[in-house]
Design a protein around this motif. Structure first.
Motif, short mmCIF file in Angstrom:
data_model
loop_
_atom_site.label_atom_id
_atom_site.label_comp_id
_atom_site.label_asym_id
_atom_site.label_seq_id
_atom_site.Cartn_x
_atom_site.Cartn_y
_atom_site.Cartn_z
N ILE A 46 0.84 -1.20 0.00
CA ILE A 46 0.00 0.00 0.00
C ILE A 46 0.87 1.25 0.00
N ALA A 47 1.97 1.20 0.76
CA ALA A 47 2.88 2.35 0.80
C ALA A 47 3.55 2.59 -0.55
N GLN A 48 3.64 1.55 -1.38
CA GLN A 48 4.19 1.71 -2.73
C GLN A 48 3.14 2.14 -3.74
N GLY A 49 1.91 2.39 -3.26
CA GLY A 49 0.84 2.82 -4.15
C GLY A 49 0.03 1.70 -4.75
N ILE A 50 0.18 0.49 -4.23
CA ILE A 50 -0.54 -0.66 -4.77
C ILE A 50 -1.98 -0.66 -4.27
N GLY A 51 -2.90 -1.02 -5.17
CA GLY A 51 -4.31 -1.09 -4.82
C GLY A 51 -5.09 -1.90 -5.84
N PRO A 52 -6.42 -1.83 -5.82
CA PRO A 52 -7.25 -2.61 -6.74
C PRO A 52 -6.90 -2.37 -8.20
N GLU A 53 -7.05 -3.43 -9.00
CA GLU A 53 -6.79 -3.45 -10.45
C GLU A 53 -5.30 -3.44 -10.79
N ALA A 76 -3.93 -6.04 0.25
CA ALA A 76 -3.65 -4.71 -0.30
C ALA A 76 -4.64 -4.34 -1.39
N GLY A 77 -5.43 -5.30 -1.83
CA GLY A 77 -6.45 -5.03 -2.85
C GLY A 77 -6.01 -5.34 -4.26
N ALA A 78 -4.75 -5.75 -4.45
CA ALA A 78 -4.25 -6.03 -5.80
C ALA A 78 -4.55 -7.46 -6.21
N MET A 79 -4.23 -7.78 -7.47
CA MET A 79 -4.32 -9.16 -7.94
C MET A 79 -2.90 -9.71 -8.06
N TYR A 80 -2.76 -10.99 -7.72
CA TYR A 80 -1.43 -11.58 -7.83
C TYR A 80 -1.29 -12.35 -9.14
N ASP A 145 -8.67 0.45 7.10
CA ASP A 145 -8.63 1.66 6.29
C ASP A 145 -8.74 1.43 4.79
N ARG A 146 -9.01 0.17 4.35
CA ARG A 146 -9.04 -0.06 2.91
C ARG A 146 -10.34 -0.73 2.45
N SER A 147 -11.25 -1.04 3.33
CA SER A 147 -12.43 -1.81 2.95
C SER A 147 -13.29 -1.08 1.93
N GLU A 148 -13.27 0.26 1.95
CA GLU A 148 -14.11 0.99 1.01
C GLU A 148 -13.54 0.97 -0.40
N LEU A 149 -12.27 0.55 -0.55
CA LEU A 149 -11.63 0.55 -1.86
C LEU A 149 -11.76 -0.78 -2.58
N LEU A 150 -11.68 -1.89 -1.84
CA LEU A 150 -11.70 -3.20 -2.46
C LEU A 150 -13.12 -3.74 -2.49
N GLN A 151 -13.60 -4.08 -3.69
CA GLN A 151 -14.95 -4.58 -3.87
C GLN A 151 -14.92 -6.02 -4.39
N PRO A 152 -16.00 -6.77 -4.20
CA PRO A 152 -16.02 -8.18 -4.63
C PRO A 152 -15.72 -8.38 -6.11
N LEU A 153 -16.03 -7.43 -6.97
CA LEU A 153 -15.79 -7.60 -8.39
C LEU A 153 -14.39 -7.17 -8.83
N HIS A 154 -13.56 -6.75 -7.87
CA HIS A 154 -12.17 -6.47 -8.21
C HIS A 154 -11.42 -7.80 -8.38
N PRO A 155 -10.35 -7.81 -9.18
CA PRO A 155 -9.61 -9.06 -9.43
C PRO A 155 -8.84 -9.53 -8.19
N ALA A 156 -8.80 -10.86 -8.03
CA ALA A 156 -8.00 -11.47 -6.97
C ALA A 156 -6.69 -12.01 -7.53
N THR A 174 -12.12 -12.83 -10.14
CA THR A 174 -12.50 -11.81 -9.17
C THR A 174 -12.59 -12.38 -7.74
N HIS A 175 -12.58 -11.47 -6.78
CA HIS A 175 -12.80 -11.85 -5.38
C HIS A 175 -14.16 -12.52 -5.20
#
Length: 562
Positions: A46-53, A76-80, A145-156, A174-175
Motif C-alpha cells: 500500500i505504501a508503494q501505491g498498490i491497490g485494486p486493479e 492490499a487489494g491487488a491481484m497476484y 482503512d481499505r475496505s471501502e476501496l476493495l470490492q467483490p468484483l475487483h480481481p483477486a 474476481t474476489h
C-alpha cells in the motif's frame, strides 16, 4: 455473496489465533503470526501505491513467505500473478511484459532468469523481508482503512493458460468468484481446526487456490509439500503417512504416481481428483471407502472447479453436477439446449465466471458470450468441451471441440506448441497431436515437414523449443516427414501419422550389466522397443513424471556392478 477472501481469513484468525495455520518443513506459523506477516506485506505494498486493479507478480517456491505474500497482495487489494520458477525464461518474460506488474516478489536466486523482464518492475526479495518489513504495521489493512476501496468484483489473481495463438493468455478471476467457490467447498467438506490439508500443486496451476485457502479459511493446518517431494511417489507417500491429512487434492497423474509407489488409500482422507479424465481403473483403486473420492471438473475461466461428483467403485466415472451458484448447459451450434443422451458443447454460467482475459477484449467476447437463459446482461463461458447428460442427470465428458488437450492436469493449446515449432529455422509445416500409442501412456507427438533442401535434427529441435515452453508442453518426440498425410477434404489425417519412433542415431548396444539394466528400464517405462547405450532418457520421450517412475523402478531393482 458480498464478502472477499481476506475478510474470510481475518475472521478465522479471530476465531483461532493461536492454532497452527501453516507448516513447511521445519517452519510453522500460528494464524495470528501468518496474519501479521501478511499484513506487513500488505502495508508495504500500500505504501508503494498498490491497490485494486493493479498486478503484483510472485515467483516463490513453497514456503511461509509464499503464503504470506499471496495473502498480503489480496489484503492490499491487488491481484497476484503467479510465476512458476520452473518455466523457461522466455515464457516468464512474456507474462511479465503482458501483465505489467508493478512489483515482483521473488528470491535473488531467480534474478538471473528474470533480469531482462524485470528492468521496469520494482522487486522485493524474500531475503530482505525481515529488514524491509520490520517497521510496517501488523493491523488488518482491509478492516481498518481499505475496505471501502476493495470490492467483490475487483480481481483477486490473474493466471496464464496456454493460448491457441502461440502465446499464453491471462485469466482474471474476481474476489466474488473466488469467495463463492471457497464458501461452497467449506460448506461441503467441513474441514475443521483438528484437520490437516496438504498442498502439492504449484501456484501457477489455479487449483492450488483450493489447497491453500480451504484450510486457512477453516482453521485447519496447511502443510506445504516441497516440490522435490511432490514429484516423488515414495517420498510423497511417506509425507502423507506422517501428516495424516483429512483432505488432499491431485490430478490423476499424481494419484497414479502414488499408486506406482505402492501407496494404498485407507479411507481416512477425502481424495479430490481433477484436471484431466479420471481412468476407471484408477477410480476403482482410489474408491476404497464410500463418499471419500470426488471427481472434479472446471476450467480456469470458471474459477477452479465448477462440477463435482462422488466416485464409487464399479460405477461409470462422470464429471457430475454443478456446484452452487453455477449453471451448465449442453448446447448445439445455434445455442439450443440438447436433451439427455445427445452430445453438445458445454457452457457454464453463474458466480464462478472470470472477468475475462487480461488485455484481450476480442478473445473475451469470443469465449464469454451472452447467456440467453439468464438475466439480462448475464454471460456464460464456452468451454469447448463436448459433453452429454446421462439418464442419472450426470454430465459425461466426451472430448474437445477444438485442439485443446490436458496432460497431467495442465491445459495445452496445441496451436501454441505448433507456433513455437514454426518459429524454428528450416520448418515448412508443423502439427502436434495428443497420442496414446500404448494404453495409459498419453503424450504429445510433434510432426514437422522441413523446407526443401533443409535437413532437421529433431533431437536438437526438441531441445531448442524447451527454451520457449514449459516441460509439460514439450512433445515427447518430434518426427520429420516429407509431407503430412491428408484426408480427402485437405485436413491432416491423424490416423495416417506414424507413432513416434525413438530410435537413436548412435545405436551402440549396451555392454555392461548396468547399461543392460538401464536400457531395459528405459524401454519398459517409455514403452519403446529399443534404446542404445548412448541414449538420453528425455530425448527418447521422457518427462519429469516418467523420470520419477524410472527412479522408483531403479530403487526396486537389485544393485548391479560392471
Amino acid at each position: 455473496m458480498s464478502v472477499i477472501l481476506p475478510l474470510l481469513f481475518q475472521q478465522q484468525v479471530d476465531r483461532t489465533p493461536y492454532a497452527t495455520a501453516l507448516v513447511c518443513e521445519a517452519s510453522s506459523l500460528t494464524y495470528v503470526e501468518l496474519n501479521e506477516r501478511a499484513n506487513r506485506v500488505a502495508h508495504w505494498l500500500i505504501a508503494q501505491g498498490i491497490g485494486p486493479e493493479m498486478v503484483v507478480a510472485v515467483s516463490l517456491r513453497p514456503s511461509p513467505e509464499l503464503v504470506a505474500s499471496l495473502l498480503g497482495i489480496l489484503k492490499a487489494g491487488a491481484m497476484y500473478l503467479p510465476l512458476d520458477p520452473s518455466y523457461p525464461s522466455e515464457r516468464l518474460e512474456y507474462m511479465i511484459k503482458d501483465a505489467q506488474p508493478t512489483i515482483l516478489l521473488t528470491t535473488r536466486s531467480l534474478l538471473d532468469r528474470l533480469d531482462t523482464a524485470i528492468q521496469s518492475v520494482s522487486t522485493l526479495y524474500v531475503e530482505d523481508f525481515n529488514e524491509v518489513l520490520a517497521n510496517t504495521k501488523t493491523t488488518n489493512p482491509l478492516v481498518r482503512d481499505r475496505s471501502e476501496l476493495l470490492q467483490p468484483l475487483h480481481p483477486a489473481y490473474v493466471i496464464y493458460t496456454s493460448g491457441s495463438t502461440g502465446r499464453p493468455k491471462g485469466v482474471i478471476v474476481t474476489h466474488h468468484a473466488l469467495a463463492n467457490f471457497m464458501a461452497f467447498m467449506m460448506n461441503h467438506f467441513w474441514i475443521t481446526c483438528r484437520d490437516v490439508v496438504v498442498s502439492t500443486t504449484p501456484i501457477s496451476f489455479d487449483i492450488a487456490g483450493l489447497e491453500l485457502y480451504l484450510p486457512l479459511l477453516s482453521g485447519a493446518e496447511l502443510h506445504l509439500v516441497p516440490h522435490e517431494i511432490a514429484i516423488d511417489g515414495r517420498a510423497l507417500s511417506r509425507f502423507i503417512a506422517a501428516a495424516k491429512p483429512a483432505l488432499m487434492q491431485g490430478t490423476p497423474a499424481l494419484w497414479q504416481l502414488l499408486r506406482e509407489a505402492s501407496w494404498i488409500p485407507d479411507g481416512s482422507m477425502q481424495i479430490l481428483c481433477g484436471g484431466e479424465a479420471l481412468p476407471p481403473d484408477l477410480a476403482d483403486f482410489l474408491s476404497i471407502a464410500p463418499n471419500k473420492v470426488w471427481n472434479l471438473y472446471g476450467p480456469t475461466e470458471t474459477t477452479i472447479w465448477s462440477l463435482m461428483v462422488a466416485v464409487r467403485r464399479g460405477e461409470q466415472v462422470t464429471i457430475g453436477k454443478p456446484i452452487w451458484s453455477t449453471e451448465v448447459y449442453v448446447l448445439d451450434a445455434t445455442l439450443r439446449p440438447l436433451p439427455s443422451g445427445i452430445e453438445g458443447e458445454l457452457y457454464i454460467a453463474g458466480d464462478g465466471l472470470a472477468r475475462g482475459y487480461l488485455g484481450n477484449a476480442k478473445l473475451t467476447a469470443e469465449r464469454f458470450v451472452a447467456c440467453p437463459f439468464g438475466a439480462a446482461g448475464s454471460r456464460m463461458y464456452r468451454t469447448g468441451d463436448i459433453t452429454r447428460l446421462n439418464e442419472r442427470g450426470m454430465l459425461e465428458f466426451l472430448g474437445r471441440a477444438d485442439e485443446q488437450v490436458k496432460i497431467r492436469g495442465f491445459r495445452i493449446e496445441l496451436g501454441e506448441v505448433e507456433a513455437i515449432l514454426m518459429q524454428q529455422p528450416g520448418i515448412a509445416r508443423a502439427r502436434v497431436f495428443l497420442r496414446e500409442d500404448q494404453p495409459g501412456l498419453r503424450h504429445l507427438a510433434g510432426y514437422v515437414v522441413p523446407i526443401a533442401g533443409h535437413s532437421l535434427d529433431t533431437t536438437i529441435l526438441r531441445r531448442e523449443i524447451s527454451a520457449h515452453l514449459p516441460e509439460y508442453m514439450i512433445p515427447a518426440g518430434i518426427m520429420a516427414l516429407a509431407s503430412l498425410p491428408l484426408t480427402p477434404n485437405g485436413k491432416v489425417n491423424r490416423n495416417g501419422l506414424p507413432p513416434l519412433s525413438f530410435l537413436s542415431r548412435e545405436r551402440r548396444p549396451p555392454t555392461t550389466t548396468s547399461e543392460l539394466l538401464l536400457v531395459e528400464l528405459f524401454c519398459d517405462v517409455l514403452k519403446i522397443k529399443y534404446a542404445s547405450a548412448h541414449d538420453s532418457f528425455f530425448d527418447l520421450g521422457g518427462n519429469s513424471l516418467l523420470a520419477t517412475r524410472l527412479i522408483n523402478r531403479l530403487r526396486t531393482e537389485p544393485p548391479v556392478s560392471g
